[in-house]
Design an enzyme around this catalytic site. Structure first.
Site, PDB file in Angstrom:
ATOM      1  N   GLY A 247       0.812  -1.290  -0.002  1.00 30.87           N
ATOM      2  CA  GLY A 247      -0.099  -0.042  -0.063  1.00 30.87           C
ATOM      3  C   GLY A 247       0.836   1.343  -0.084  1.00 30.87           C
ATOM      4  N   GLY A 291       3.545  -3.387  -3.808  1.00 32.96           N
ATOM      5  CA  GLY A 291       3.348  -4.006  -5.393  1.00 32.96           C
ATOM      6  C   GLY A 291       3.550  -2.688  -6.200  1.00 32.96           C
ATOM      7  N   TYR A 333     -11.111   4.300 -11.194  1.00 32.20           N
ATOM      8  CA  TYR A 333     -10.696   5.320  -9.849  1.00 32.20           C
ATOM      9  C   TYR A 333     -10.340   6.526 -10.267  1.00 32.20           C
ATOM     10  CZ  TYR A 333      -8.382   0.600  -9.403  1.00 32.20           C
ATOM     11  OH  TYR A 333      -8.194  -1.090  -9.332  1.00 32.20           O
ATOM     12  N   CYS A 360     -15.276   1.431 -27.705  1.00 33.82           N
ATOM     13  CA  CYS A 360     -16.535   2.021 -28.077  1.00 33.82           C
ATOM     14  C   CYS A 360     -17.287   2.179 -26.695  1.00 33.82           C
ATOM     15  CB  CYS A 360     -17.377   1.065 -28.815  1.00 33.82           C
ATOM     16  SG  CYS A 360     -18.565   1.848 -29.556  1.00 33.82           S
ATOM     17  N   GLU A 361     -16.988   3.292 -25.985  1.00 32.98           N
ATOM     18  CA  GLU A 361     -17.211   3.497 -24.781  1.00 32.98           C
ATOM     19  C   GLU A 361     -16.901   4.851 -24.186  1.00 32.98           C
ATOM     20  OE1 GLU A 361     -18.055   0.455 -22.653  1.00 32.98           O
ATOM     21  OE2 GLU A 361     -18.385   1.685 -20.951  1.00 32.98           O
TER      22      GLU A 361
HETATM   23  N1  LLP Z   1      -1.160  -7.102  -0.238  1.00 30.22           N
HETATM   24  C1  LLP Z   1      -2.215  -7.422  -0.297  1.00 30.22           C
HETATM   25  C2  LLP Z   1      -2.831  -8.272   0.586  1.00 30.22           C
HETATM   26  C3  LLP Z   1      -3.221  -6.664  -1.175  1.00 30.22           C
HETATM   27  O1  LLP Z   1      -4.313  -6.715  -1.345  1.00 30.22           O
HETATM   28  C4  LLP Z   1      -2.413  -5.743  -2.082  1.00 30.22           C
HETATM   29  C5  LLP Z   1      -3.495  -4.966  -3.093  1.00 30.22           C
HETATM   30  C6  LLP Z   1      -1.125  -5.463  -1.894  1.00 30.22           C
HETATM   31  C7  LLP Z   1      -0.426  -6.297  -0.831  1.00 30.22           C
HETATM   32  C8  LLP Z   1      -0.393  -4.420  -2.807  1.00 30.22           C
HETATM   33  O2  LLP Z   1      -0.734  -3.245  -2.452  1.00 30.22           O
HETATM   34  P1  LLP Z   1       0.176  -2.064  -3.263  1.00 30.22           P
HETATM   35  O3  LLP Z   1       1.493  -2.084  -2.455  1.00 30.22           O
HETATM   36  O4  LLP Z   1       0.443  -2.534  -4.816  1.00 30.22           O
HETATM   37  O5  LLP Z   1      -0.406  -0.882  -2.981  1.00 30.22           O
HETATM   38  N2  LLP Z   1      -5.945  -2.066  -8.678  1.00 30.22           N
HETATM   39  C9  LLP Z   1      -5.862  -0.973  -7.729  1.00 30.22           C
HETATM   40  C10 LLP Z   1      -4.985  -1.451  -6.691  1.00 30.22           C
HETATM   41  C11 LLP Z   1      -5.579  -2.743  -5.983  1.00 30.22           C
HETATM   42  C12 LLP Z   1      -4.688  -3.079  -4.796  1.00 30.22           C
HETATM   43  C13 LLP Z   1      -5.153  -4.299  -4.424  1.00 30.22           C
HETATM   44  N3  LLP Z   1      -4.399  -5.131  -3.216  1.00 30.22           N
HETATM   45  C14 LLP Z   1      -5.253   0.092  -8.633  1.00 30.22           C
HETATM   46  O6  LLP Z   1      -4.869   0.139  -9.694  1.00 30.22           O
HETATM   47  O7  LLP Z   1      -4.810   1.190  -7.849  1.00 30.22           O
END
Ligand code: LLP
Length: 430
Positions: A247, A291, A333, A360-361
């Site tokens: 996160g 991530g 988002y 197409c959106e």
């Molecule tokens: N660990 C868990 C259990 C998670 O659910 C997530 C992300 C991460 C780690 C990694 O989080 P990060 O470091 O990437 O923030 N698609 C969305 C983000 C969804 C995140 C879901 N879980 C976007 O494009 O902003």
């Protein structure tokens, strides 16, 4: 520039010392380009923070939902980083890349029986159990396989992480995990101790994504310790591991705040050590799951401009050869991105445009009211910080083939994921 691997020379954008314009010519557009050195640097920054502030007593698990393919797992493995997977498909890819299953953490709020059997059969390091149904299923599967499975529990610590509602996960109203404040989490821990084929190693929380502050993380540590303490005092059981999830926020726009990656573990480790000492609890092994912060800043997407439609006094649409299929984040988002014209990179951004995709959106936009150089058909546009949750969330809506992913490193480029063809599009049609 957002990251210092992006440079401008001769009015041209370079990434990792490779001309974005040349890349577009060589591989075509739309094109995802990622700087391998920056991916590695980001992994190292998190890893180093454990060495510096926590006696190396932790593991960085790259959250591969941000960007998953064989090569990224190979890189993570080389960098001594574990990985978080959230499906059988991600697990399969990691293993195919030669990833040590011991360094894999398996997530998901509704893992299927087949996925659990697969994870148990390959001896995945940790399964993060989300609910009681899963706990029971997992115990049965482990029993049949004659194995003891190491688990962590996904806990909702009840923290509001001040981010977009769709990426918040730590609050009680969430589909993920066990609530702490209702006693649900404690009951799950108690239950797990009765199962013979389950070994409870740790507790996990993930409070949300794109969080631009360290405070929610240190707060999560405090809250999680209340449960660790209760488990010790009431069940006489010591929790070895605390997984704080991912996160960590990144800069999408030049003026966004940014917290250096080493700050998170620096601040959390102070709180962990203090509480552990005060309450006479074990100093836990800490895991984190970054991530976005690893993958996003390393990536850009290149597009070619097609039609430019100026609606006087209303809006100027610049249409590109990509779409919400390769970057659905604005549609989902209302995400904001920096864009620039890769072949006019030194020129001033004197226009305000809406970057439109080719689906197409009407909602198929990459961004609204973005500053950009004045562009015409044939110009190359770079959208920055697209390395996470772009390729991994890409779609084939309108039967658009997915772009290729190119890695650049030290002035050289190579294909990491091939561009999809029309043949790929009908591959599974019967
Ligand atoms: N660990 C868990 C259990 C998670 O659910 C997530 C992300 C991460 C780690 C990694 O989080 P990060 O470091 O990437 O923030 N698609 C969305 C983000 C969804 C995140 C879901 N879980 C976007 O494009 O902003």
């Amino acid at each position: 520039m957002l990251t210092n691997n992006l440079t401008v020379n001769n009015n041209t954008l370079y990434i990792g010392n490779v001309s974005a314009v040349e890349l577009a010519k060589e591989y075509g557009t739309p094109l995802y380009v990622m700087d391998e050195n920056l991916i590695r640097e980001n992994m190292r920054a998190f890893k180093k923070s454990f060495d510096e502030y926590y006696d190396g007593n932790g593991l960085v698990c790259y959250a591969s939902k941000a960007f998953s393919c064989l090569e990224i797992y190979r890189i993570a493995k080389e960098e001594g980083v574990g990985t978080d997977v959230v499906s059988g498909g991600e697990l399969y890819t990691a293993l195919k890349a030669g990833f040590d299953p011991k360094n894999v953490v398996f997530h998901g709020n509704n893992k299927t029986i087949e996925e659990l059997e697969y994870a148990v059969s390959v001896n995945v390091g940790r399964i993060v159990v989300d609910n009681l149904t899963e706990l029971e299923n997992l115990n049965g599967i482990a029993q049949k396989a004659n194995k003891i499975v190491d688990i962590q529990f996904r806990i909702k610590p009840g923290i509001d992480a001040h981010t977009h509602d769709f990426v918040k996960t730590g609050q009680i109203d969430s589909k993920f995990g066990f609530a702490l404040e209702t006693g649900e989490a404690f009951e799950a821990v108690k239950k797990s101790l009765e199962y013979n084929n389950i070994n409870l190693k740790g507790l996990h929380c993930h409070i949300g994504s794109q969080i631009m502050d360290t405070e929610p993380f240190t707060h999560a540590v405090e809250v999680m310790f209340t449960l660790i303490e209760k488990i010790k005092s009431e069940l006489n059981y010591e929790i070895d591991e605390l997984n704080l999830g991912g996160g960590f926020g990144i800069k999408y726009l030049e003026n966004d705040d940014f917290i250096p990656y080493n700050e998170y573990i620096r601040e959390c480790s102070v709180v962990v050590k203090k509480i552990a000492k005060e309450k006479n609890l074990k100093v836990p092994f800490i895991m984190i799951e970054p991530g976005r912060s690893i993958a996003a800043p390393a990536g850009i997407t290149l597009y070619t401009v097609g039609a430019v439609k100026n609606i006087p006094d209303i809006r100027k649409y610049v249409s590109i050869d990509g779409s919400m299929c390769d970057n659905p984040r604005y549609a989902l988002y209302q995400s904001t991105y920096e864009a620039l014209c890769a072949n006019k990179a030194a020129e001033e951004k004197n226009d305000i445009i809406t970057l439109a995709g080719r689906c197409c959106e009407s909602g198929d936009l990459i961004g609204k009211d973005m500053p950009l150089q004045t562009v015409d058909a044939g110009d190359i546009i770079a959208v920055l910080a697209t390395g996470a949750y772009n390729y991994s969330m890409s779609l084939n809506y309108n039967r658009l083939p997915r772009p290729a992913v190119i890695f650049v490193k030290d002035g050289k480029s190579r294909v990491v994921i091939k561009r999809e063809t029309y043949e790929d599009i009908i591959r599974n049609d019967v």
